[in-house]
Design a protein around this motif. Structure first.
Motif: not given
Ligand SMILES: Nc1ncnc2c1ncn2[C@@H]1O[C@H](COP(=O)(O)OP(=O)(O)O)[C@@H](O)[C@H]1O
Ligand SMILES: [Mg+2]
Length: 236
Positions: A200, A157-159, A196, A188, A29, A190, A31, A176, A180, A186
């Motif tokens: 991550s 994933l946008d916000e 987040a 992300l 993940i 955020e 971010t 989320i 994962n 992912v």
């Protein structure tokens, strides 16, 4: 899995992304943090094919995918849950879910919709209701569930937590993590930076179209300069 190399993006004559590079390892993940207007959504749009970069390249699973259309990227396994959810408010919950699988040709769609409904019981309960009648958190779950039904390898994933109450935000972050753990990589975006980073592996900080910092989530969480400048809003 994903390698973004020096991409530039413009809206008209205004350059919004200035040679952005980032990498997402399979299974992780990652971010992207940054203030409003930094270019986070533009980055996601460019990776998902909604916007074409004017320079640089994007590689997905070792293949050059620069300039491909969103539907082509979706078929390769890149799905975007856009900012502001954008579910189809005039269609039912079930129809929204079916849309997520529209490009698939396999026979497992019905079973996958069943599985998704088991995981999001509220969507099963409300399957005949119009999408627009759901609460914000439920719409976000529907948007995520719809994306999952495309069987993505990489989920953008946008916000996802934008505008949601803290308890719902916690749910979204948990979902989320579960997605994962089930094998989906992912990326992300955020504003809810602390939460987040906690889920991550790695993070990037974007400032007015440039990457200004990157590092393991642990490193970013422990960097007082970054905490102060970019992690602004406090949360648990
Ligand atoms: N469709 C658009 N047309 C022109 N400018 C835009 C458009 N969308 C975003 N911008 C501008 O591009 C910059 C980056 O926006 P965006 O990627 O949405 O930032 P973020 O998601 O980090 O808040 C901002 O200055 C914004 O005003
Ligand atoms: Mg945005």
């Amino acid at each position: 899995m994903l390698k973004v190399n020096g991409i530039n993006a413009f809206y008209g004559k205004i350059q919004v992304l200035k040679s952005i590079s980032l990498e997402v390892e399979e299974g992780s993940i990652v971010t992207i943090l940054g203030a409003n207007g930094a270019g986070k959504t533009t980055t996601m749009k460019t990776i998902s094919g909604l916007l074409k970069p004017q320079a640089g390249s994007i590689q997905f699973q070792g293949q050059d995918v620069t300039g491909l259309r969103p539907d082509q990227l979706l078929r390769k396994g890149v799905a975007l849950v856009p900012e502001g959810r954008q579910i189809l408010s005039g269609m039912t919950v079930l129809e929204n879910l079916e849309m997520g699988a529209y490009h698939r040709k396999d026979n497992e769609i019905a079973q996958d919709i069943k599985n998704v409904m088991e995981r999001f019981p509220i969507l099963e309960e409300r399957q005949k209701q119009l999408g627009g009648t759901l609460s914000g958190g439920q719409q976000q779950m529907l948007a995520i569930a719809r994306a999952i039904l495309s069987k993505p390898k990489l989920l953008l994933l946008d916000e996802p937590s934008m505008g949601l109450a803290p308890l719902i935000v916690a749910d979204i972050f948990k979902i989320i993590t579960e997605i994962n753990e089930a094998g989906t990589t992912v990326l992300l975006v955020e504003q809810n930076a602390r939460q987040a980073l906690k889920i991550s592996d790695y993070g990037y900080v974007l400032e007015t179209g440039k990457m200004v910092a990157e590092g393991s989530s642990q490193k970013l969480l422990n960097d007082p300069r970054i905490m102060e400048a970019y992690l602004g809003r406090k949360s648990s």
